[in-house]
Design an enzyme around this catalytic site. Structure first.
Site, short mmCIF file in Angstrom:
data_model
loop_
_atom_site.label_atom_id
_atom_site.label_comp_id
_atom_site.label_asym_id
_atom_site.label_seq_id
_atom_site.Cartn_x
_atom_site.Cartn_y
_atom_site.Cartn_z
N ARG A 18 0.84 -1.20 0.00
CA ARG A 18 0.00 0.00 0.00
C ARG A 18 0.87 1.24 0.00
NH1 ARG A 18 -2.27 -0.38 6.28
NH2 ARG A 18 -0.29 0.12 7.31
N VAL A 66 11.68 -7.11 6.66
CA VAL A 66 12.95 -6.62 6.13
C VAL A 66 14.08 -6.65 7.16
CG1 VAL A 66 11.90 -5.17 4.35
CG2 VAL A 66 12.40 -4.19 6.62
N ASN A 92 11.71 0.23 -0.09
CA ASN A 92 10.74 1.25 0.33
C ASN A 92 10.26 1.07 1.76
OD1 ASN A 92 8.37 3.21 -0.04
ND2 ASN A 92 7.34 1.26 0.38
N TYR A 161 13.54 9.57 13.17
CA TYR A 161 13.27 9.26 11.76
C TYR A 161 14.28 9.95 10.86
CZ TYR A 161 10.52 8.82 7.43
OH TYR A 161 10.10 8.54 6.15
N VAL A 196 3.77 13.15 1.73
CA VAL A 196 2.67 12.67 0.89
C VAL A 196 1.55 12.22 1.82
CG1 VAL A 196 1.99 10.99 -0.87
CG2 VAL A 196 4.34 11.88 -0.84
N THR A 198 -0.28 9.88 2.56
CA THR A 198 -0.57 8.45 2.73
C THR A 198 -0.95 8.25 4.19
OG1 THR A 198 1.74 8.03 3.26
CG2 THR A 198 1.07 7.79 0.94
#
Length: 267
Positions: A18, A66, A92, A161, A196, A198
């Site tokens: 997604r 990951v 990603n 982050y 963005v 999202t």
């Protein structure tokens, strides 16, 4: 013909179920590539892979944490089998947990380090091993790491982050240097997406208000827009199209660098 023709390319996209990852997978398929989606979200990942293959493209899904090396080994082997090769990796998958520096939870920072830094590093490791001469694919290729505008700006509430995405930038450049020095034939680049809307992007705005850094969610978003010369938030397609570019021969001499896709926010 697509502007960035990827016919014959075989791509693995992490966090592809997604959001940005899904959009990147869609752009790769639209430009002619075969794509395997890798994610922890099994149901959403399979559904995305099915949608991607609706018009006949070769697509598939693999479960991947990951941060797990054995998971990477399995995912690369399975994806290579599905597509009959492997020459594009989009790293990603990532997470963002907002906090004031005085209040951060060590467990949250460790989690971001594991997913954003270790997860990307493992992807680069196994991508290079697979694509280099003698690897399971062995034909060279392109690795695109997803950093963030957070690596290039100072914005409150996202210190952890920002640190992890800055690490992605350095990892990218060193991986490209090693690949070139050792003759792997793999280009390694990264992009710095702007904000963005999202699920993750929207949550960031909520977090900024809850941390008391902005009076409201709307003002947090407005602050981002005011710092952006293009005068708007990013769209998934803005990021996805640059990934398709970096995967293509149009970017054949673009290597070891980062491309800002942030409307000028980090300039």
């Amino acid at each position: 013909m697509s502007v960035f023709d990827l016919t014959g390319r075989k791509a693995l996209v992490t966090g592809g179920a997604r959001g940005l990852g899904q959009g990147m997978a869609e752009a790769l398929v639209r430009n002619g590539a075969s794509v395997v989606v890798a994610d922890l979200l099994d149901d959403e990942g399979r559904a995305t892979a099915e949608e991607l293959g609706a018009d006949g493209a070769t697509t598939g899904f693999v479960h991947l944490d990951v941060t797990d090396e054995a998971g990477w080994e399995s995912a690369v082997a399975e994806a290579s089998g599905i597509m009959g090769g492997f020459d594009v990796l989009v790293n990603n998958a990532g997470i963002e947990i907002s906090s004031l520096i005085t209040e951060f939870d060590p467990a949250d920072l460790r989690r971001m380090l594991e997913v954003n830094v270790l997860g990307t590093a493992l992807g680069v490791k196994h991508g290079l091993r697979a694509m280099r001469p003698g690897g399971v694919a062995g034909t060279g290729g392109s690795i695109v790491n997803i950093a963030s505008v957070a690596a290039t700006i100072v914005f409150p509430g996202i210190s952890g982050y920002s640190a992890t995405k800055s690490a992605v930038d350095r990892l990218t450049r060193i991986a490209a240097a090693e690949s070139g020095k050792l003759g792997y034939g793999v280009r390694v680049n990264c992009i710095y997406p702007g904000l963005v809307p999202t699920t993750m992007g929207n949550q960031l705005a909520v977090d900024m208000a809850e941390l008391g850094l902005f009076p409201s969610v709307e003002e947090a978003v407005g602050a981002v827009v005011s710092l952006t010369p293009s005068g708007r938030l990013g769209e998934v397609a803005d990021m996805a199209d640059v990934v398709a570019f970096l995967a293509s021969d149009a970017a054949r001499f673009v290597n070891g660098t980062g491309i800002s896709v942030d409307g000028g926010m980090g300039s």
